[in-house]
Design a protein around this motif. Structure first.
Motif, short mmCIF file in Angstrom:
data_model
loop_
_atom_site.label_atom_id
_atom_site.label_comp_id
_atom_site.label_asym_id
_atom_site.label_seq_id
_atom_site.Cartn_x
_atom_site.Cartn_y
_atom_site.Cartn_z
N ILE A 1 0.84 -1.20 0.00
CA ILE A 1 0.00 0.00 0.00
C ILE A 1 0.88 1.26 0.00
N LEU A 2 1.91 1.27 0.85
CA LEU A 2 2.82 2.42 0.86
C LEU A 2 3.54 2.57 -0.47
N ILE A 3 3.96 1.46 -1.05
CA ILE A 3 4.63 1.51 -2.34
C ILE A 3 3.71 2.12 -3.39
N SER B 1 4.30 5.71 -5.14
CA SER B 1 4.44 5.67 -6.59
C SER B 1 3.50 6.67 -7.25
N THR B 2 2.30 6.79 -6.71
CA THR B 2 1.33 7.76 -7.24
C THR B 2 1.79 9.19 -6.97
N ILE B 3 2.27 9.45 -5.77
CA ILE B 3 2.70 10.80 -5.40
C ILE B 3 3.90 11.25 -6.22
N ASP C 1 7.42 4.19 -10.35
CA ASP C 1 6.98 2.88 -9.87
C ASP C 1 8.04 2.28 -8.93
N PHE C 2 7.88 2.52 -7.63
CA PHE C 2 8.82 2.02 -6.64
C PHE C 2 8.80 0.50 -6.53
N PHE C 3 7.72 -0.13 -6.97
CA PHE C 3 7.64 -1.59 -6.92
C PHE C 3 8.75 -2.23 -7.76
#
Length: 109
Positions: free
Chosen positions: A45-47, A51-53, A57-59
């Motif tokens: 959820i944090l990722i 990523s949206t902010i 794409d941090f995933f």
């Protein structure tokens, strides 16, 4: 599997996969380069929120994605909490995290 009745073979295979898959992932990440996730790597959820902010794409920086080169699908295969914590604390730091969690649980008991 030779002693397992035919009607239970599928169940036994799935139980074995469930119990061992997370540890297999942990044993593979020691050969992958670590990208620090700075406290967001343990939570999908944090990722997603970060990523949206930040429009990045941090995933893609997680061990879950890096394991895909070893045939482990990041969205299908189960990854233990160890691998998720390793995104933030490196695989060596997982020992400290798990010890701390265990100590806190034991203290509260």
């Amino acid at each position: 599997m030779q002693i397992v009745p035919d009607f239970m073979k599928s169940l036994m295979v799935n139980i074995t996969i469930y119990l061992a898959e997370g540890y297999r992932s942990l044993s593979i990440i020691i050969y992958e380069n670590w990208t620090p996730m700075w406290g967001i790597g343990h939570s999908s959820i944090l990722i997603e929120n970060f990523s949206t902010i930040f429009s990045y794409d941090f995933f893609l920086d997680t061990y879950q994605v890096k394991l895909s080169s070893h045939g482990i699908d990041p969205l299908v295969n189960w990854h233990s909490a160890y691998v998720w914590f390793a995104n933030d604390f490196h695989w060596l730091g997982v020992n400290i995290v798990m010890f701390t969690i265990g100590y806190l649980f034991a203290s509260s008991w």
